[in-house]
Design an enzyme around this catalytic site. Structure first.
Site, PDB file in Angstrom:
ATOM      1  N   ARG A 516     -39.282-101.107 -31.311  1.00 60.30           N
ATOM      2  CA  ARG A 516     -40.081-100.280 -31.757  1.00 60.30           C
ATOM      3  C   ARG A 516     -41.668-100.334 -31.510  1.00 60.30           C
ATOM      4  O   ARG A 516     -42.089-101.386 -31.223  1.00 60.30           O
ATOM      5  CB  ARG A 516     -40.165 -99.905 -33.436  1.00 60.30           C
ATOM      6  N   SER A 580     -39.429-111.498 -33.522  1.00 63.35           N
ATOM      7  CA  SER A 580     -38.727-111.876 -34.825  1.00 63.35           C
ATOM      8  C   SER A 580     -37.431-113.129 -34.186  1.00 63.35           C
ATOM      9  O   SER A 580     -36.211-112.923 -34.143  1.00 63.35           O
ATOM     10  CB  SER A 580     -37.968-111.092 -35.283  1.00 63.35           C
ATOM     11  N   ASP A 634     -40.970-111.373 -38.221  1.00 58.04           N
ATOM     12  CA  ASP A 634     -40.785-110.260 -39.112  1.00 58.04           C
ATOM     13  C   ASP A 634     -40.870-110.768 -40.331  1.00 58.04           C
ATOM     14  O   ASP A 634     -41.282-109.795 -41.385  1.00 58.04           O
ATOM     15  CB  ASP A 634     -39.466-109.537 -38.680  1.00 58.04           C
TER      16      ASP A 634
END
Ligand code: BG6
Ligand code: GLC
Length: 830
Positions: A516, A580, A634
């Protein structure tokens, strides 16, 4: 089309309502895993009591020595006769064992009825009847001229002092024959046979049906050391070490013990689990107060249990409009064969309607669904209890052998096991240790969840937490760098948001389910708020596994699209990069990729600084510029987002596609923690187990379909869905539940180690702490979050942990980190 959906909806709703109603009414018959573990533990204690000379006289479970000391070794040969009394029928068999000792074959069998005059008459008549049947059998087989040895299977508790002698202790099941109790049944049969001048048979051995079953299976499989009957009655035998049998002289070798487990509970040991229906059934039986375990399990009783339940439900107005029929009031009107028919997979409901109509009950659609569910609950309890006691025997065998893991075979027979529709094993009477009876049985059997847990789950889970704690400490040490399995990577995030952060930030979020790009607007002061706009972009597999340049070019292409879409192409915004994957950082905006995880394999990235790679790609595109301020994991993003709301938040946790790279040391090997806990792998674990169970013939009629062979067809999101529907196959559901429970427990154990470490670092007796948590597994799975939280509570009892769900936390968090870094940077400059 709409009408079809409406109808389907109506039926699903109707079914759910009825199932809920019955579940509520019969909640006492639903035994949790913990209760079943407890039943197994109680049975273990009963076995010990029965085996020891001084406690045996008062023991309910008699643990009778059978004087069978070894399993067939293949050297046996010849022709034999067998007569078998105590099951649903009297059976006569002619058996031949081949000359080379490799095969035993049942040449012929004949069944004879056992009417009430036989089962409840007098002893002399009973033995005459057996002798008559045998003579008839020899006649039909033309054996009368032969002298043959005979094995007498007599399926009642007998005290034996040698192989061919046994004193009946008590009649069980539907037998109550006068004048036999306390006498030797072999000599009675012998006397009756002598009356037949035309036959010459020698009764060589008296065996219980469990022992016979074990021996038969042992002939084909030398690993068989347990015999189990689930039919008219239920019972099990197994090979015990002679040194543990103080009732028999000698310490060498093993002897088969007939446990007579049907009597488990006769001393009150199961009173807390017995319901009013069990008590009523017992009072109306031939032997009140006796064989209480058997009365909860075997086919002679389950139909009657169902009848008593239906009667009470009807009287309470829950079924048949409250109208009781004369048939429903009659003892014995519902038999096991009816229960099985009602539980049948496809025809079950129509069978139920037919059976209830015959009982003059005029059932509605709702009644049929409810009655079917009553049958299922009664049968499940039966299978679960049986599995719990079997688990105790298997655990004992394993302990006797001082093994951590054991492979063994259980020989099984009996009408209930063979014909009940939910039985797992289609044709053979052999199952591997712990894989018996019911789907639950195999997964919760304490000696056997070896496919998932090496040892008993709670011992193991505490070990995981301790192991994780040690790894956390080790990973922090300077000398451990590069070698530690739990990397403990510094993030250079030194401050939490204090509310003064403001401005517009860009964030990238790579490494979760989706990639995203986000625009985050942070306002400070009285109008303090965080607003987010984001767009999800796909990363095609060929890019995930192509070159590093291609991957970063693609990322920059997505950023360009997003800036266009938001109409902010010219703005040079600060950017936080949630990346991440394990990165070794030397400052907040430098992160060297240690190694790819989660399916990413792009070349030329490992060992490189990912911020540099991103900057390069932006430069290559030469269309816009960005100020990359921070690279974050993350978990850190999630912690920051929660920290923005709750200053107590000191931990970030992701239970999603991936949990965190937390491998554990197990012996000298490493087990990858992530592969046991994270969403990406759980579906594959389930698939592997399903394949295994199918190979063993326990599922899908032993047929492995093409799609089951395909890697990745079983996505973790199915686990979440399957566990919440009731139509899916029970066994698949159980496998999913076991796999995700283990994942949640392991994750909880790791987290417990982290919070406990925080508590000790702070030097406080109790610690209040918040964990920011995100991830699809945590959010979507029906039980994952609960089990995780319970595990943390169990393993870190001095920490009060609040779980704060931080949706979209990592993207927002990247922006917050960027904001904090900017703030701290400005302060530094000033
Ligand atoms: C038979 C065995 O297959 O199963 C018997 O030969 C045993 O020995 C019987 O007693 C138990 O099952 P059921 O359903 O006949 O009681
Ligand atoms: C009863 C008998 C036992 C037998 C079992 C199965 O429990 O007491 O001896 O093995 O039924 O038939």
């Amino acid at each position: 089309m709409f009408a079809v959906h409406l109808l389907a909806f109506h039926f699903t709703k109707l079914k759910e309502d009825q199932i809920t109603k019955v579940d509520r009414f019969l909640h006492q018959l639903r035994l949790s895993d913990d209760v079943l573990q407890d039943v197994a533990a109680r049975f273990q204690a009963e076995m010990l009591k029965g085996l020891a000379r001084d406690t045996n006289p008062t023991a309910a479970v008699k643990m009778l020595p059978s004087f069978v000391r070894s399993l067939p070794d293949g050297s046996e040969k010849g022709e034999f006769l067998a007569v078998d009394l105590g099951g649903s029928q009297l059976r006569a068999h002619q058996v031949r064992v081949s000359d080379d000792g490799k095969q035993s074959s049942q040449l012929e069998s004949k069944f004879y009825p056992t009417p009430k005059e036989v089962t409840q008459g007098n002893g002399a008549e009973l033995f005459d009847y057996i002798a008559d049947c045998l003579s008839d059998f020899m006649d039909t087989r033309n054996l009368k001229q032969k002298k043959l040895p005979l094995g007498f299977t007599f399926s009642f508790p007998c005290k034996q002092t040698k192989l061919d002698e046994g004193v009946l202790l008590e009649w069980t099941k539907h037998f109550r024959v006068r004048g036999v109790q306390g006498t030797d049944v072999v000599s009675s049969l012998h006397r009756a046979l002598q009356k037949h001048q035309d036959i010459d048979v020698d009764v060589l051995a008296l065996v219980n049906d469990t022992v016979g079953t074990m021996m038969t299976c042992g002939y084909d499989d030398p690993r068989c050391e347990v015999g189990l009957i689930i039919g008219t009655g239920t019972n099990a035998c197994y090979m015990e070490e002679m040194r543990h049998i103080s009732l028999v002289e000698g310490d060498e070798g093993r002897m088969c013990i007939n446990t007579e487990w049907g009597a488990f509970g006769d001393d009150g040991a199961l009173d807390d689990l017995r319901t009013e229906f069990d008590r009523e059934l017992d009072l109306g039986s031939l032997n009140p107060g006796k064989q209480l375990f058997e009365k909860m399990i075997s086919s002679l009783y389950l139909g009657e249990l169902v009848r008593l339940i239906l009667l009470k439900m009807t009287k309470e107005g829950l079924l048949f409009n409250g109208k009781v029929s004369a048939a429903l009031l009659t003892k014995g009107k519902i038999e096991m064969k009816h229960v099985s028919a009602m539980e049948k997979y496809k025809e079950g409901l129509s069978n139920t309607r037919e059976i209830l109509t015959e009982l003059k009950l005029f059932p509605s659609e709702e009644d049929c669904v409810a009655v079917q569910h009553v049958c299922t609950i009664v049968s499940f309890r039966s299978a679960n209890l049986c599995a719990a006691a079997l688990a105790a025997i298997l655990t004992r065998l394993r302990d006797n052998k001082k093994l951590l893991r054991m492979r063994t075979t259980v020989g099984i027979d009996g009408g209930l096991y063979k014909t009940h529709p939910r039985r797992l094993h289609p044709s053979t009477t052999r199952v591997p240790a712990g894989l018996a009876l019911s789907p639950r049985a195999q997964l919760q059997h304490p000696a056997s969840p070896k496919c998932l847990w090496g040892e008993t789950p709670h011992i193991q889970i505490a070990k995981v937490s301790v192991g994780m704690r040690a790894e956390l400490e080790y990973g922090l040490k300077r000398e451990a760098q590069g070698q530690a399995t739990v990397k403990m990577l510094p993030t250079y995030v030194c401050g939490m948001p204090d509310g003064t952060e403001k401005g517009k930030f860009l964030a990238l979020d790579l490494g979760g389910t989706n990639f995203r790009v986000l625009l985050v607007k942070i306002k400070s002061g009285r109008r303090r708020s965080v607003q987010m706009y984001n767009k999800i972009f796909a990363i095609p597999l060929e890019i995930m596994q192509g070159t590093g340049e291609e991957l970063f070019d693609h990322i920059v292409q997505c950023i360009a699209d997003f800036l266009d879409y938001m109409g902010i192409k010219g703005a040079r915004l600060p950017l936080g990069f949630t990346f991440s994957f394990p990165c070794r950082q030397t400052s907040i905006d430098k992160g060297t990729l240690v190694g790819w995880t989660k399916g990413f394999k792009a070349t030329d990235c490992e060992g490189e600084d990912v911020v540099d790679m991103l900057r390069e790609a932006i430069r290559r595109r030469n269309e816009f510029d960005l100020d990359i301020v921070a690279v974050v994991n993350d978990t850190v993003g999630t912690m920051m987002t929660c920290g923005y709301e709750d200053p107590n938040c000191e931990i970030g946790l992701i239970a999603g596609t991936v949990v965190a790279k937390w491998p554990l040391r197990e012996g000298s090997t490493y087990v990858e923690y992530e592969k046991m806990t994270s969403g990406m792998y759980l579906g594959e674990i389930v698939r592997e187990i399903l394949i295994d169970l199918t190979k063993q013939g326990l599922l899908f009629r032993g047929h492995i379909s093409e799609s089951l062979r395909k890697r990745g067809i079983f996505e973790t999101k199915f686990l979440s869905q399957i566990e919440s529907t009731c139509e899916d196959s029970i066994i698949v559901k159980e496998v999913c539940a076991a796999v995700s429970t283990r994942a949640a427990r392991l994750c909880g154990a790791g987290l417990a180690a982290v919070v406990e470490k925080r508590r000790q670092n702070r030097g406080v007796e109790r610690l209040q702490i918040t964990v920011g948590v995100d991830g699809t597994l945590y959010k979507l799975h029906p039980h994952f979050s609960r089990i995780l939280q319970e595990t943390v509570k169990e393993l870190a009892p001095q920490c009060d942990v609040t779980f704060m769900l931080s949706e979209d936390g990592s993207g927002k968090g990247a922006a917050l980190i960027t904001a904090v870094a900017k703030r701290l940077h400005n302060v530094g400059q000033k």
